[in-house]
Structure formats: C-alpha cells, structure tokens
Design an enzyme around this catalytic site. Structure first.
Site, PDB file in Angstrom:
ATOM      1  N   ASN A 124       0.871  -1.184   0.000  1.00  0.00           N
ATOM      2  CA  ASN A 124       0.000   0.000   0.000  1.00  0.00           C
ATOM      3  C   ASN A 124       0.907   1.231   0.000  1.00  0.00           C
ATOM      4  OD1 ASN A 124      -1.775   2.062   0.575  1.00  0.00           O
ATOM      5  ND2 ASN A 124      -2.175   1.410   2.679  1.00  0.00           N
TER       6      ASN A 124
ATOM      7  N   HIS B 188      -9.470   1.279   4.984  1.00  0.00           N
ATOM      8  CA  HIS B 188      -8.180   1.503   5.648  1.00  0.00           C
ATOM      9  C   HIS B 188      -8.377   2.480   6.808  1.00  0.00           C
ATOM     10  CE1 HIS B 188      -4.067   2.674   6.456  1.00  0.00           C
ATOM     11  NE2 HIS B 188      -3.712   1.563   5.846  1.00  0.00           N
TER      12      HIS B 188
ATOM     13  N   GLY C 143       2.568   2.302  10.770  1.00  0.00           N
ATOM     14  CA  GLY C 143       3.526   3.391  10.563  1.00  0.00           C
ATOM     15  C   GLY C 143       4.199   3.853  11.838  1.00  0.00           C
TER      16      GLY C 143
HETATM   17  P1  PGA Z   1       2.933   0.298   7.604  1.00  0.00           P
HETATM   18  O1  PGA Z   1       1.482   0.542   6.948  1.00  0.00           O
HETATM   19  O2  PGA Z   1       3.445  -1.001   7.059  1.00  0.00           O
HETATM   20  O3  PGA Z   1       3.754   1.482   7.163  1.00  0.00           O
HETATM   21  O4  PGA Z   1       2.736   0.236   9.079  1.00  0.00           O
HETATM   22  C1  PGA Z   1       0.568  -0.524   6.813  1.00  0.00           C
HETATM   23  C2  PGA Z   1      -0.732  -0.017   6.239  1.00  0.00           C
HETATM   24  O5  PGA Z   1      -1.168   1.073   6.591  1.00  0.00           O
HETATM   25  O6  PGA Z   1      -1.361  -0.709   5.412  1.00  0.00           O
END
Ligand code: PGA
Length: 256
Positions: free
Chosen positions: A9, A94, A172
């Site tokens: 993503n 999401h 994140g």
């Molecule tokens: P991340 O994001 O791997 O940067 O934690 C995952 C997501 O939001 O699908």
C-alpha cells in the site's frame, strides 16, 4: 491451502514516473515467487500507468479506495467501473480513510458490494485503536467491523474477499503486534466472525492479512503463524529490495 497475498500500500507516495520505474525494477525480482500473490497499490493517478507497466507480469494492481456508485456528482471520487480492467483489487476501510475521510462501516459495506458486483476484489481493512486495545475491546470492535463490512455479501462472493487485520496502533509506528497476538485476533476474531456468518468452508478459505509495521525483519515471524495469510505493507513496500525480501520470506515461510 490459502495462497499467500502480499500487498504494498503505497499511500500518498510516488509520482507517476516513480511508480512506473519502481514496478519495472520490482517485477523481474518477484518473478520467481509464483506461489505468492503479489500486489501493488499506487495512488489513483498512477494506477493506469502501473497497470500498463505490469501487463505482461503476474503482479497485480490494487487501488487504495473507491466510491460505491458507478458515476454521478461525487467530486473527487473514482468508481468501480473506472477501475475495471486496470486493477484486480481495491483496499477499502483503511484506518487512515476511516480516520481522515470519514469512512464508515456502512460505506465499507457498500464499497465491498459494488466492487464484487463489478468483478473486483476488496481488501477490507479492519483494526482497533490503542485505547480500544487497552480497554479489552478488540474482539467486539474488530468482530463488529468484519460483520458490518460483510453484511449481505454471499458465501460465493467471499471467495473474492481478502481481509486485512491492521491494529491502528501498529500502522507506521514501528510498533507491531506480536505475531502471536496478531494470529490470535485473526483466528479468534476475524476468521471466527466469518465462521459464524458463513461456516467452516468459507472461513477456512478466506485469506486474512496482517498489517502494521511489517518489515523484512519481522516478516518470517508473522508468516510462520497458521492463520496469517499474507501482509498489507506500507513503509517497507516503498523500497524494491524490502518488498522483494517480504515476498521471498512469505514464500519460504509458507513453503510455496
Ligand atoms: P505500515 O502501513 O506497514 O507502514 O505500518 C501498513 C498499512 O497502513 O497498510
């Protein structure tokens, strides 16, 4: 056996040129891992160019959102009809869309139905906040999200649905759920809710991803869990080498 699915993503990252250059570099590196379904989700702006660049490859394209109507006065929106032929998957629900774009369970359900009606496959993201997690509400909240998203969807259509369990506090942040924790919720809440709704055959065949700070250094751990069928990856999917490593580790852990 559920085919593992790794989806990158990209969120609001990469211009059209950067997106195309990225997949041109990525595609040959992923070519051997045919036992894993490999998906990239660029921004709407780059979807067509990325789809064209990946045409001769087995890598699939996903959008990051969709509207449920075919067309109409919905400024800024993109419909399933417009995505048809370009993408196979669309991420809906999401947590960033739920938080910043007022995405509701009802909207997620409408989008899921619209996608399935057009032959597109929703990746439905669910997950609890840190406060809900600490208050012990994960099971009821996430179970509720799953049931609401799937309301009115037939058992037959469930073959085209992927669920991504992403605890919001792990997205994140570098703070990931332990693989055991993630597997427990995926098996005991997400898959269990599907089992209540559709029975064993559907529950045992639907693919459920984990998402939230998945990186090459924790991927093998997640993929070694029996109920985790892949990953929805943000940050680590923005680098060709990391993405390749994630797919390699998934193939190795699942023995495909
Ligand atoms: P991340 O994001 O791997 O940067 O934690 C995952 C997501 O939001 O699908």
């Amino acid at each position: 056996m559920r085919t593992p699915i790794i989806a990158g993503n990209w969120k609001m990252h990469k211009t059209i040129d950067e997106s195309v250059a990225f997949v041109k570099e990525l595609a040959p590196k992923l070519a051997t891992y045919t036992g894993v379904e490999r998906v990239v989700a660029p921004t709407f702006l780059s979807v067509a160019a990325v789809a064209a660049a990946l045409k001769e490859t087995a890598i699939k394209v996903s959008a990051q959102n969709v509207h449920w109507e075919d067309s109409g006065a919905f400024t800024s929106q993109v419909s399933p009809m417009m995505l048809k032929g370009l993408v196979e998957y669309v991420i809906i629900g999401h947590s960033e869309c739920r938080a910043y774009l007022d995405e509701t369970n009802e909207g997620v359900n409408k989008k899921a139905k619209a996608l399935l009606a057009h032959g597109l496959k929703p990746i439905i993201a669910v997950g609890e906040s840190l406060a809900q997690n600490e208050a012990g509400e994960t099971h009821s909240f996430v179970g509720g999200q799953v049931r609401a998203a799937l309301n009115g969807i037939s058992a037959e259509d469930m073959g085209n649905v992927v669920i991504a369990y992403e605890p919001i506090w792990a997205i994140g942040t570098g703070k990931s759920a332990s693989s055991q924790q993630a597997n427990d919720i995926i098996a005991g809440t997400v898959r269990a809710s599907i089992r209540d709704l559709y029975g064993d055959a559907v529950a045992d065949s639907v693919r459920i991803q984990y998402g939230g700070s998945v990186k090459p250094n924790n991927m093998a751990d997640y993929m070694s869990q029996p109920d985790i069928d892949g990953a929805l990856v943000g940050g680590a999917a923005l680098k060709v080498d990391d993405f390749t490593e994630l797919v390699r580790l998934a193939a190795e852990a699942k023995g495909v």
